[in-house]
Design a protein around this motif. Structure first.
Motif, PDB file in Angstrom:
ATOM      1  N   VAL A 110       0.819  -1.226   0.000  1.00  0.00           N
ATOM      2  CA  VAL A 110       0.000   0.000   0.000  1.00  0.00           C
ATOM      3  C   VAL A 110       0.851   1.274   0.000  1.00  0.00           C
ATOM      4  O   VAL A 110       0.723   2.112  -0.885  1.00  0.00           O
ATOM      5  CB  VAL A 110      -0.993   0.006   1.186  1.00  0.00           C
ATOM      6  CG1 VAL A 110      -1.670   1.361   1.331  1.00  0.00           C
ATOM      7  CG2 VAL A 110      -2.051  -1.072   0.986  1.00  0.00           C
ATOM      8  N   HIS A 158      -2.798   3.779   6.008  1.00  0.00           N
ATOM      9  CA  HIS A 158      -2.115   5.066   5.829  1.00  0.00           C
ATOM     10  C   HIS A 158      -1.798   5.747   7.142  1.00  0.00           C
ATOM     11  O   HIS A 158      -2.556   6.605   7.594  1.00  0.00           O
ATOM     12  CB  HIS A 158      -2.980   6.024   4.994  1.00  0.00           C
ATOM     13  CG  HIS A 158      -3.085   5.600   3.578  1.00  0.00           C
ATOM     14  ND1 HIS A 158      -2.150   5.952   2.645  1.00  0.00           N
ATOM     15  CD2 HIS A 158      -3.983   4.825   2.947  1.00  0.00           C
ATOM     16  CE1 HIS A 158      -2.479   5.419   1.493  1.00  0.00           C
ATOM     17  NE2 HIS A 158      -3.588   4.723   1.643  1.00  0.00           N
ATOM     18  N   HIS A 208      -9.283   2.497   5.959  1.00  0.00           N
ATOM     19  CA  HIS A 208      -8.010   2.424   5.216  1.00  0.00           C
ATOM     20  C   HIS A 208      -7.126   3.615   5.572  1.00  0.00           C
ATOM     21  O   HIS A 208      -5.914   3.504   5.618  1.00  0.00           O
ATOM     22  CB  HIS A 208      -8.333   2.391   3.721  1.00  0.00           C
ATOM     23  CG  HIS A 208      -7.141   2.319   2.815  1.00  0.00           C
ATOM     24  ND1 HIS A 208      -6.241   1.280   2.843  1.00  0.00           N
ATOM     25  CD2 HIS A 208      -6.702   3.171   1.847  1.00  0.00           C
ATOM     26  CE1 HIS A 208      -5.297   1.492   1.933  1.00  0.00           C
ATOM     27  NE2 HIS A 208      -5.544   2.633   1.329  1.00  0.00           N
ATOM     28  N   HIS A 275      -9.853   7.046   1.003  1.00  0.00           N
ATOM     29  CA  HIS A 275      -8.770   8.000   1.257  1.00  0.00           C
ATOM     30  C   HIS A 275      -9.245   9.375   1.698  1.00  0.00           C
ATOM     31  O   HIS A 275     -10.082   9.980   1.031  1.00  0.00           O
ATOM     32  CB  HIS A 275      -7.926   8.166  -0.025  1.00  0.00           C
ATOM     33  CG  HIS A 275      -7.255   6.904  -0.431  1.00  0.00           C
ATOM     34  ND1 HIS A 275      -7.485   6.277  -1.620  1.00  0.00           N
ATOM     35  CD2 HIS A 275      -6.341   6.129   0.229  1.00  0.00           C
ATOM     36  CE1 HIS A 275      -6.755   5.176  -1.703  1.00  0.00           C
ATOM     37  NE2 HIS A 275      -6.057   5.062  -0.584  1.00  0.00           N
ATOM     38  N   HIS A 467       0.639   4.310  -3.626  1.00  0.00           N
ATOM     39  CA  HIS A 467       1.042   5.565  -2.992  1.00  0.00           C
ATOM     40  C   HIS A 467       2.553   5.760  -3.002  1.00  0.00           C
ATOM     41  O   HIS A 467       3.303   4.789  -2.885  1.00  0.00           O
ATOM     42  CB  HIS A 467       0.521   5.609  -1.564  1.00  0.00           C
ATOM     43  CG  HIS A 467      -0.962   5.401  -1.512  1.00  0.00           C
ATOM     44  ND1 HIS A 467      -1.853   6.362  -1.943  1.00  0.00           N
ATOM     45  CD2 HIS A 467      -1.701   4.334  -1.129  1.00  0.00           C
ATOM     46  CE1 HIS A 467      -3.088   5.900  -1.799  1.00  0.00           C
ATOM     47  NE2 HIS A 467      -3.024   4.668  -1.312  1.00  0.00           N
TER      48      HIS A 467
HETATM   49 FE   LIG Z   1      -4.480   3.832  -0.043  1.00  0.00          FE
END
Ligand SMILES: [Fe+2]
Ligand SMILES: CC(=O)/C=C/C=C(C)/C=C/C1=C(C)CCCC1(C)C
Ligand SMILES: CC(/C=C/C=O)=C\C=C\C=O
Length: 475
Positions: A110, A158, A208, A275, A467
């Protein structure tokens, strides 16, 4: 593998790193079937004195190594369950594997994050996926060993990393909620700052990402909940590991960083978001924070985006199975004890086009009132995001970029500020573009005009990645 250097005009020396899925087939074609499941491929593009040189390399996770050795994926990925347990003993083994996290993949595809102390971490949403890499050779150094006893098998995809600290959330699958933890740069020890309880149901929500302001952490609760039965039975639920349960409500929570106390917990309209883009505090007349504004990429409360990223959908003819519509969803979360928050589109989605995800901002504006976001959008109906957009949240307009034939897939546009810049959009935007002919290029756009500064053609195509990050100077 190295790619030849190319002449480009750039604003500063530094290294762009990107993580993402890259290998879906092992053995004799044994295949993973979802974008999120591909084994992590790291990409590096180093910019020095107007030239760019790049490399890519597979991350050596246990999951990837075992799959190569045994010719098939052996661990649970986002959308992949290894063979269903045939006996009670198998099932019991599955439960132990789940409780210890050993049955879950460590395929860290990720994010790639510089921790501010020279270390660079890759991760996915399992705690055991956290790994350190060498940003220069892209070699996997080894597991990131947390020097604490917090346990837990899942983490947010994240973390928020500044030069001095690392914030993340650890979902609690037993007592539905998330622990908020902080780790200082240079340390490997996470400290629990607080806890957010999930509302309305027996299982935690999928999360997430989350957002931060200068003083607060913003935690979402959308109707997508972990399916404990899917985990225990090693079966796929309605949405892979999750069930969509809109009747259980949608909420936003705000936690004060300094105390770990939840200062607001409000019900909001139903939403679906992977996100966050950014968040900031809105001042009241007394100069104190009266509300938190949090922006995210929102899919009109429809989890169908998860199915849209299955490989058979992405490989279907381009104009059938169009990618779901998205918008910049702006939450307003009052801090005065009111029970409800608001959610509206921050600008008319026709400005950026259909679809909207994978945004970046000028990192100096993290947690602060900001004006510009850069993201992937879809100019025309397509089964993938096929354009880039620079969004002006004040004027509520967008500038767009797309490849000549409109069918290339540009990855997350990463904003890199010009050293010494004073304007928010003074810098460049970097994206790696995969074209329809199997080739690709590194694209550098002017952060202000959104015009092209450079294209660095790659000698071979790279898969769509997730990312990235920027490390200034020499690594
Ligand atoms: Fe992501
Ligand atoms: C790319 C993206 O938006 C989400 C990725 C989420 C992932 C890769 C989650 C992975 C997981 C596993 C690898 C094992 C099972 C748990 C779960 C958190 C779903
Ligand atoms: C939403 C997405 C890709 C869309 C492409 O068209 C990827 C999400 C990745 C999460 O990290």
């Amino acid at each position: 593998m190295c790619v030849p250097s190319c002449n480009v005009t750039l604003l500063q020396n530094g290294t762009y790193l990107r993580n993402g899925p890259g290998v879906w087939e092992v053995g004799d074609g044994s295949a993973l079937g979802h974008l999120f499941d591909g084994y992590a491929t790291l990409v590096r593009v180093s910019f020095r004195r107007g030239r760019a040189a790049g490399a890519h390399r597979q991350l050596e996770s246990d999951a990837y190594r075992a799959a190569k050795e045994r010719g098939r994926p052996l661990l649970r990925e986002f959308a992949h369950c290894p063979t269903k347990p045939a006996s009670l003993v198998d099932r019991a083994r599955g439960v132990v594997g789940l409780v210890t996290g050993r049955a879950l993949s460590d395929n860290a595809n990720v994010a790639v994050l510089p921790l501010g102390d020279g270390r660079v971490m890759c991760l996915t949403e399992t705690t055991r996926s956290s790994a350190l890499i060498d940003p220069c050779t892209l070699a996997t150094i080894g597991k990131f060993r947390y020097a604490d006893a917090l346990g837990g098998v899942i983490q947010a995809g994240h973390p928020v990393v500044t030069g001095s600290e690392f914030w993340t959330l650890l979902p609690d699958l037993v007592r539905p909620g998330h622990r908020l933890v902080r780790m200082a740069a240079g340390s490997s020890e996470r400290n629990v700052v607080g806890r957010v309880d999930c509302r309305g149901g027996p299982t935690p929500r999928w999360l997430h990402s989350f957002a931060v302001t200068e003083n607060y952490v913003v935690v979402l609760e959308m109707p997508l909940r972990y399916s404990i039965s899917s985990m225990l039975k090693s079966e796929l639920a309605q949405f892979y590991l999750f069930d969509w349960l809109p009747a259980s409500g949608s909420y936003m929570h705000v936690v004060r960083k300094s105390t770990g106390k939840t200062v607001a917990s409000v019900e909001v309209p139903p939403f679906m978001a992977l996100h966050f883009i950014n968040a900031y505090e809105e001042e009241g007349e007394d100069g104190q924070a009266a509300a938190v504004i949090a922006d995210c990429c929102e899919y009109y409360a429809d989890p169908a985006v998860l199915d849209a990223l299955a490989l058979h959908r992405l490989r279907s003819p381009r104009n059938s199975d169009a990618f779901p519509d998205g918008r910049v969803g702006r939450f307003r979360i009052p801090l005065d004890g009111s029970p409800f928050g608001e959610l509206e589109a921050a600008l008319d989605p026709d400005e950026h086009g259909r679809g909207m995800d994978m945004c970046s901002i000028n990192p100096a504006y993290l947690g602060k009132e900001y004006r510009y976001a850069y993201g992937c959008s879809a100019r025309w109906p397509c089964n993938f995001l096929n354009a880039l957009a620079k969004i002006d949240l004040v004027k509520k307009t967008a500038k767009n970029w797309h490849d000549e034939d409109g069918a290339a897939a540009p990855s997350e546009p990463l904003f890199v500020a010009r050293p010494g810049a004073t304007r928010e959009d003074d810098g460049v935007v970097i994206s790696v573009v995969s074209d329809v002919h199997g080739g690709g290029y590194v694209l550098v756009l002017n952060g202000k005009t959104f015009g092209e500064v450079a294209r660095v053609r790659l000698p071979y195509g790279l898969p769509y990645g997730f990312h990235g990050c920027w490390i200034a100077g020499k690594i």
